[in-house]
Design a protein around this motif. Structure first.
Motif, PDB file in Angstrom:
ATOM      1  N   LEU A 148       0.967  -1.007  -0.235  1.00  0.00           N
ATOM      2  CA  LEU A 148       0.012   0.246   0.028  1.00  0.00           C
ATOM      3  C   LEU A 148       1.228   1.452   0.087  1.00  0.00           C
ATOM      4  N   ILE A 150       1.181   5.041   0.687  1.00  0.00           N
ATOM      5  CA  ILE A 150       0.024   5.964   1.264  1.00  0.00           C
ATOM      6  C   ILE A 150       0.535   7.754   0.425  1.00  0.00           C
ATOM      7  N   VAL A 173      -3.298   5.366  -2.622  1.00  0.00           N
ATOM      8  CA  VAL A 173      -4.353   5.774  -2.035  1.00  0.00           C
ATOM      9  C   VAL A 173      -3.707   7.461  -2.075  1.00  0.00           C
ATOM     10  N   MET A 175      -5.344  10.748  -0.680  1.00  0.00           N
ATOM     11  CA  MET A 175      -6.702  11.161  -0.309  1.00  0.00           C
ATOM     12  C   MET A 175      -6.915  12.892  -1.014  1.00  0.00           C
ATOM     13  N   ARG A 204      -6.025   5.187  -5.862  1.00  0.00           N
ATOM     14  CA  ARG A 204      -7.948   5.188  -5.616  1.00  0.00           C
ATOM     15  C   ARG A 204      -8.147   6.997  -4.978  1.00  0.00           C
ATOM     16  N   VAL A 207      -9.818   9.046  -1.268  1.00  0.00           N
ATOM     17  CA  VAL A 207     -10.104   7.963  -0.925  1.00  0.00           C
ATOM     18  C   VAL A 207      -7.990   8.496   0.226  1.00  0.00           C
ATOM     19  N   LEU A 209      -6.268   6.593   3.968  1.00  0.00           N
ATOM     20  CA  LEU A 209      -6.284   6.000   5.397  1.00  0.00           C
ATOM     21  C   LEU A 209      -6.229   5.787   6.510  1.00  0.00           C
ATOM     22  N   ASP A 210      -7.440   5.431   6.529  1.00  0.00           N
ATOM     23  CA  ASP A 210      -8.047   5.610   8.035  1.00  0.00           C
ATOM     24  C   ASP A 210      -6.926   5.208   9.597  1.00  0.00           C
ATOM     25  N   ARG A 222      -7.546  -0.145   6.920  1.00  0.00           N
ATOM     26  CA  ARG A 222      -9.011   0.000   6.172  1.00  0.00           C
ATOM     27  C   ARG A 222      -8.704   1.563   5.993  1.00  0.00           C
ATOM     28  N   LEU A 223      -9.749   1.797   4.889  1.00  0.00           N
ATOM     29  CA  LEU A 223      -9.629   3.357   4.120  1.00  0.00           C
ATOM     30  C   LEU A 223     -10.502   3.733   4.640  1.00  0.00           C
ATOM     31  N   THR A 224     -10.691   5.365   4.398  1.00  0.00           N
ATOM     32  CA  THR A 224     -11.359   6.508   4.647  1.00  0.00           C
ATOM     33  C   THR A 224     -12.615   5.745   4.473  1.00  0.00           C
ATOM     34  N   GLU A 228     -11.016  -2.514   3.209  1.00  0.00           N
ATOM     35  CA  GLU A 228     -10.020  -3.377   4.266  1.00  0.00           C
ATOM     36  C   GLU A 228      -9.736  -3.904   3.181  1.00  0.00           C
TER      37      GLU A 228
END
Length: 404
Positions: A148, A150, A173, A175, A204, A207, A209-210, A222-224, A228
């Motif tokens: 992943l 980020i 990902v 955001m 993505r 979106v 990262l949560d 887990r993404l926002t 998962e």
């Protein structure tokens, strides 16, 4: 005999001490670095070095013998923990106090990290800033693993390209609404999104990262948007922060980096700064340029000014990024642009994006188009702005624009 101390043995520090000698400084020079290796190139860390295409020794900016030959006291694996501007001394982590006549801070920047509360402290979570970072993550880049990424800036995209080339499953990902949103126009984002998706990268956007999942080692994310993912490791590329702790504790003015005047001098007359940690003046405003080009040019200007040459530093911004077989070259700064015009090349994937602020050409993004990059760079630096219709016309002899 005058003693110049340079703290920070990266690109800027190495350039500064070399320039001091080439400009005829005969005094003592100390270059102090926190890492165990001599000054080296950082850009290949997230590209050729991580791919295994460049050995460590080729990263070094100069052979170790250079520093000895030039009477530069290179002190490695050593940290400076305090500056006393009144006494003109620094204190190292072994409590040794070193006096200076002039001091230069070329301490670079640190990668932004994820909070521990969302899993940033788990094993298998990496950043890309120095050689140790690259060495730590390299064993994880195994074909078939799921990484992943980020952050959709240049560091994240370069890491994604390396992972995809090595056969990993890659999810990236971002955001923000699009990759490269902070640094490039939508047209450039579109180009690199298509390039990465063509290589199988799952991008993505919009979106974040949560949190990362796992007990001691990261095993998922887990993404926002509630998704998962099962992952094997994560690479964090969410920007850098200038290293300003030393300057701040010494009472120097710090504003998005160590504040300097047009000559590279800080708020203390005996202390200078250059590179990623320092501001510079561009079009009359203080900015911080995170690039190899600025690290070299600003450091060399500071070296001259430490020797009394009184030459203002005028930045000429340029950047680059290598992703797959695409070389992106950027000239100028696109801040405040109003329009972007595309010039298509003669081959697939060859094109350039020309940024205008009103009628003024201010920046160029060139993809696999070194010729138009150089033309754009020279036009910007000479203050010439061809009409957009001329730029986008396939019949235009671009080189002729330099003579008009």
């Amino acid at each position: 005999m005058e003693h110049i101390v340079v703290v920070g043995a990266g690109q800027a520090g190495a350039s500064l001490v070399a320039k001091l000698r080439s400009e005829g400084f005969e005094g003592d020079i100390s270059l102090i670095g926190a890492e165990k290796v001599p000054p080296y190139q950082r850009p290949p860390l997230s590209k050729a070095y991580l791919l295994g295409e460049m050995p460590e020794e080729r990263l070094y900016l100069r052979p170790a013998a250079f520093y000895e030959d030039q009477r530069i006291d290179l002190q490695l694996d050593r940290r400076v923990v305090a500056i006393d501007p009144a006494a003109k001394t620094i204190t190292c982590d072994d409590d040794e106090v070193i006096s200076y006549d002039q001091l230069a801070l070329t301490v670079g920047a640190h990668p932004r990290t994820l909070p521990a509360a969302i899993g940033g402290n788990l094993d298998g979570v990496f950043a890309v800033r120095n050689l140790a970072d690259a060495d730590a993550m390299s064993p994880a880049f195994v074909a078939g693993k799921h990484v992943l990424i980020i952050g959709g800036g240049y560091i994240g995209l370069e890491a994604a390209a390396v992972a995809a080339k090595l056969g990993l499953k890659v999810t990236l990902v971002e955001m923000a609404d699009r990759i490269l949103q902070r640094v490039a126009a939508p047209e450039t984002s579109d180009y690199f999104r298509a390039l990465h998706r063509a290589h199988g990268v799952d991008i993505r956007e919009g979106v974040g990262l949560d949190r990362l999942l796992g007990d001691d080692c990261v095993t998922g994310a887990r993404l926002t948007d509630g998704t998962e993912l099962d992952i094997d490791f994560a690479v964090v590329g969410v920007g850098i922060n200038p290293a300003t702790i030393l300057a701040d504790s010494a009472g120097l003015v710090v504003e998005n980096g160590i504040a300097t005047d047009s000559h590279g001098r800080t708020s203390d007359p005996h202390i200078w700064a250059a590179g990623d940690c320092a501001t510079c003046l561009f079009a009359g405003a203080p900015i911080r340029l995170e690039s190899v080009g600025n690290a070299i040019d600003q450091a060399e200007a500071v070296a001259k000014n430490m020797l009394g040459q009184d030459q203002p530093y005028v930045p000429k911004p340029w950047f680059w990024s290598d992703q797959y077989d695409c070389k992106l070259q950027i000239a100028g700064l696109n801040m405040g642009y109003t329009d972007v015009y595309i010039r298509k090349g003669d081959a697939p994937g060859v094109q350039s994006h020309w940024y205008y602020k009103g009628d003024e050409l201010i920046a160029v993004d060139a993809m696999n188009d070194a010729r138009n990059y150089m033309i754009g760079k020279r036009l910007i630096e000479s203050g010439r702005s061809p009409a957009p219709a001329v730029i986008t016309d396939p019949a235009t002899d671009m080189k002729a624009l330099l003579k008009s």
